[in-house]
Design a protein around this motif. Structure first.
Motif: not given
Length: 518
Positions: A239-248, A319-334
């Motif tokens: 969870d990104i704290s205040g994402f829309f207010d923090a983008m530089n 480059k760094h993962a030893r095992g499997e990695v999955i990811a899903v991003r919905y805007v700032d929900d990761i």
């Protein structure tokens, strides 16, 4: 004889076949038909043709962007591409590796595209600081659009500050939203269509939020199928704290300039970022953040996290993962799933460091690393840790469950806090509608149930939806009993009305594996 032929030709219209290739096509005759009074069907054929031509222009941009991406992958430059950017100085050298688009702005101020943007907006949306509504602007639409196009072309367009409003969240807090003026909405919508033609070729497959032909349910299905089919034992709910207010703002422009070299396009993005916020008559301006509510904000958010998170994640797991990695991003929900705990802990540590470089911070309490997956229950039982923990994503609580055959599955149900908050809203609205006729009340309740099923009607969530419907009927009964001191409404009567006029809950979404297979 000749006169009748001319008369026939005057009423027979012709239309162009749907063809996005740009090649000339033979016109097809259309059935002769009179036009209804006060109907704008006369414009439909013209608008359809213009829409096709606008789409052809965007297809050319999309094709060029796709060719550039394919060329980079073929040339083996993906490794450097994923590294963009680690520092503020590295973005300059990166531009030489990617095709930049130098002539885009004329697509944005095209009158036909502005018209389509106008008609795509919500008719009853709140007005901005100038109090101009959709209907008022449309009274003299063509004149207004032509004037807007001319101002955009000669650089006389000025972005106005957004109006600050607040909406209640399920946790009791308030979320700030920005309401741009109507003309800013139109121009932003047009610009987003043009920019999407470029970025849709770049964005990665595990990004789902605010993208064409992708929805929250696609992201939910990806999480479910990824955990069920891959070797996932640990889940990071970030969870990104205040994402829309923090983008530089500086970083936003650097990311945009990596792909877009049209100075007019970049200049107008700066105008929207620097327009400021008007609250209680006081205008404030910040070097950070973009107001939620504008059409361009979700795209800028996706571009920001594409460079900050997506391409970095692709590089990290290769480059760094030893095992499997999955990811899903919905805007700032990761959501990120890992096979090994060591990978998860290292990724979380490095993710925090990288986010700080780009003015982002993970929420200290809402960001959680939990044991989750097909072996979580047995492993935790062996250690005496109890049931596996759950995580929330896009309105659903995800739990470790089993099928009828005893196989592992991801069980999803409506988040309890959201359901209670929605019931509280319905209770207040029922109080307001207390003395309206019964048919009006049950029609509104039917629309509420239908809308709830459209989002929460996923396999395995029927029990929670049934509970939601039952609670609504109970609230309705209590409100009807309060209409007068001698009201004789019985529970039996309300139940009969509910069974007749309020629809039963139903599952409207397919199983995740079925939708992803399609």
């Amino acid at each position: 004889m000749n006169g009748s032929r001319k008369s026939d030709k005057s009423v027979v219209s012709e239309k162009r076949a749907n063809n996005f290739s740009g090649a000339p096509v033979k016109a097809e005759s259309v059935e002769k038909r009179d036009l209804a009074e006060e109907n704008l069907v006369q414009q439909n054929s013209f608008r359809t043709q213009r829409r096709a031509e606008l789409q052809i222009a965007l297809d050319r941009i999309r094709q060029k962007a796709a060719e550039d991406k394919k060329m980079q992958l073929t040339a083996g430059t993906r490794r450097q591409y994923c590294n963009l950017p680690a520092t503020r100085t590295s973005s300059v050298s990166r531009r030489q590796m990617t095709v930049q688009f130098t002539s885009l702005w004329h697509h944005v101020y095209n009158v036909d595209r502005l018209r389509e943007a106008y008609f795509s907006l919500k008719r009853k949306a709140s007005a901005g600081v100038d109090d101009v509504t959709w209907a008022e602007y449309g009274k003299d639409l063509e004149v207004n659009l032509k004037d807007l196009s001319e101002r955009l072309a000669r650089g006389a367009y000025r972005a106005k500050p957004v109006r600050r409003v607040f909406i209640n969240k399920s946790d009791g807090r308030q979320r700030p939203l920005g309401v741009p003026v109507l003309e800013d909405k139109i121009v932003q919508k047009s610009a987003v269509w043009v920019m999407n033609s470029i970025y849709e070729a770049d964005f990665l497959g595990f990004s789902y939020g605010s993208r064409p032909s992708r929805s929250a349910h696609n992201a939910l299905d990806a999480v479910t199928v990824g955990i069920e089919r891959k070797k996932v034992s640990w889940v990071l709910d970030a969870d990104i704290s205040g994402f829309f207010d923090a983008m530089n703002h500086d970083w936003i422009i650097k990311f945009i300039e990596h792909r877009i070299a049209d100075k007019r396009m970049v200049r107008h993005i700066k105008k929207w970022l620097n327009a400021g916020v008007l609250e209680d008559g006081v205008k404030t301006r910040s070097e950070e953040g973009t107001p939620q509510g504008g059409s361009v904000s979700p795209l800028l958010a996706n571009v920001y996290l594409y460079y900050v998170f997506d391409v970095w994640l692709q590089q990290w797991r290769r480059k760094h993962a030893r095992g499997e990695v999955i990811a899903v991003r919905y805007v700032d929900d990761i959501i990120v799933g890992f096979q090994h705990r060591s990978d998860a802990e290292r990724f979380l540590k490095e993710m925090k460091e990288r986010f700080l470089t780009f003015n982002l911070e993970l929420h200290p309490t809402k960001t959680r690393l939990i044991e989750f997956g097909r072996f979580a229950k047995s492993n935790r039982n062996d250690r005496g840790d109890g049931k596996p923990e759950t995580f929330d994503f896009l309105g659903f609580t995800h739990m470790c469950g089993v099928t009828g055959n005893g196989k592992f599955k991801v069980q999803r149900k409506t988040i309890g806090k959201r359901k209670r908050a929605k019931l509280a809203e319905i209770k207040q609205e029922l109080k307001r509608r207390m003395h309206t006729p019964l048919p009006t009340q049950w029609k509104w309740l039917a629309s509420v149930i239908t809308g709830h099923c459209r989002y929460y009607g996923v396999p395995g969530n029927r029990k929670a939806m049934d509970t939601f419907r039952t609670e609504i009927i109970k609230l309705w009964y209590k409100i009807l009993r309060r209409r007068s001191q001698v009201d004789r409404t019985t529970w039996g009567r309300v139940s009969r009305l509910a069974s007749q006029y309020i629809p039963k809950v139903c599952i409207v979404h397919p199983y995740p594996s079925q939708r992803l297979r399609v």
